[in-house]
Design an enzyme around this catalytic site. Sequence first.
Site, PDB file in Angstrom:
ATOM      1  N   SER A  71       3.052  27.843  30.094  1.00 32.92           N
ATOM      2  CA  SER A  71       3.879  27.407  31.223  1.00 32.92           C
ATOM      3  C   SER A  71       4.239  28.597  32.091  1.00 32.92           C
ATOM      4  CB  SER A  71       5.162  26.753  30.704  1.00 32.92           C
ATOM      5  OG  SER A  71       6.110  26.589  31.741  1.00 32.92           O
TER       6      SER A  71
ATOM      7  N   TYR B  85      12.438  26.338  25.362  1.00 33.03           N
ATOM      8  CA  TYR B  85      11.091  25.991  25.810  1.00 33.03           C
ATOM      9  C   TYR B  85      10.372  27.215  26.369  1.00 33.03           C
ATOM     10  CZ  TYR B  85       7.341  23.716  28.418  1.00 33.03           C
ATOM     11  OH  TYR B  85       6.112  23.342  28.905  1.00 33.03           O
TER      12      TYR B  85
END
Length: 264
Positions: free
Chosen positions: A146, A159
Amino acid sequence: MPAQIPDATTRRALVTGAAGGLGREVAVQLARRGCAVAVTDINGEGLTETARQIDQTGAEAETIIGDFTLEGAPEAAVEKVVARWRGIDILVNNAGYGVIEPFLDSTYKAWTRTLALNVTALAMACKAAGRVMREQRSGRIVNITSPGSRMALPDYTAYTASKAGVDSITRAAAVALAPYGVLVNSLAPGMMDTEMQRSTELDLARVNGRADLQAFLDERTRRIPLGRRAEISEVAEAVVWLCIDAPKYMTAERLNMSGGLDKD
């Protein structure tokens, strides 16, 4: 008896987190490219639909329903692929989990669940597939990371930390497997219209006290230099390119696909 591959050149793939969204699209696109595709997820109903779409392409499908955070589950999934098709050529680690929690209010439960799936399970899948690919002296692993892995996002720290872990694992696995001709790369997609993205942004709006959700979404979209969010299909095309078409000298790379939001 294990199923026979119709053609000796057919690639054998395993895609995790394939009950919907990007995982489903990657699995179907791989099937369209002639791969036999095994798909795994905790969501059995969604996985059945993914398998149905793979079947429509004429490719072979295998469904593996289970929780990848359980000890031995990633290894068992790889073993099932090898038992059916006598090898594995492609692994796409797409399964992911994340919750919105302000850093100072973060919980042990959220951290452990996030790291268990996004880091530990991914590492074990890389290890299991990598051992088979080492013996084959060929194979490709693609890990979904990400843009957040390189950003300071205090509402999403578990995350983003987990995705920094994905970046590290990708580099380590690439070096470990390079002598055997196995390529390991990652792809960092930007904002897409997926169930996980929608859930994340709903929670982000709530945490930031934003009652007008559409205005909040529009504001976030305007931050993207290309001025729009990624289509799931075009992100999947990039994943499939890494799985099949990327040069054989390309490994340990992080392919950034965020519309200019994250800059290399």
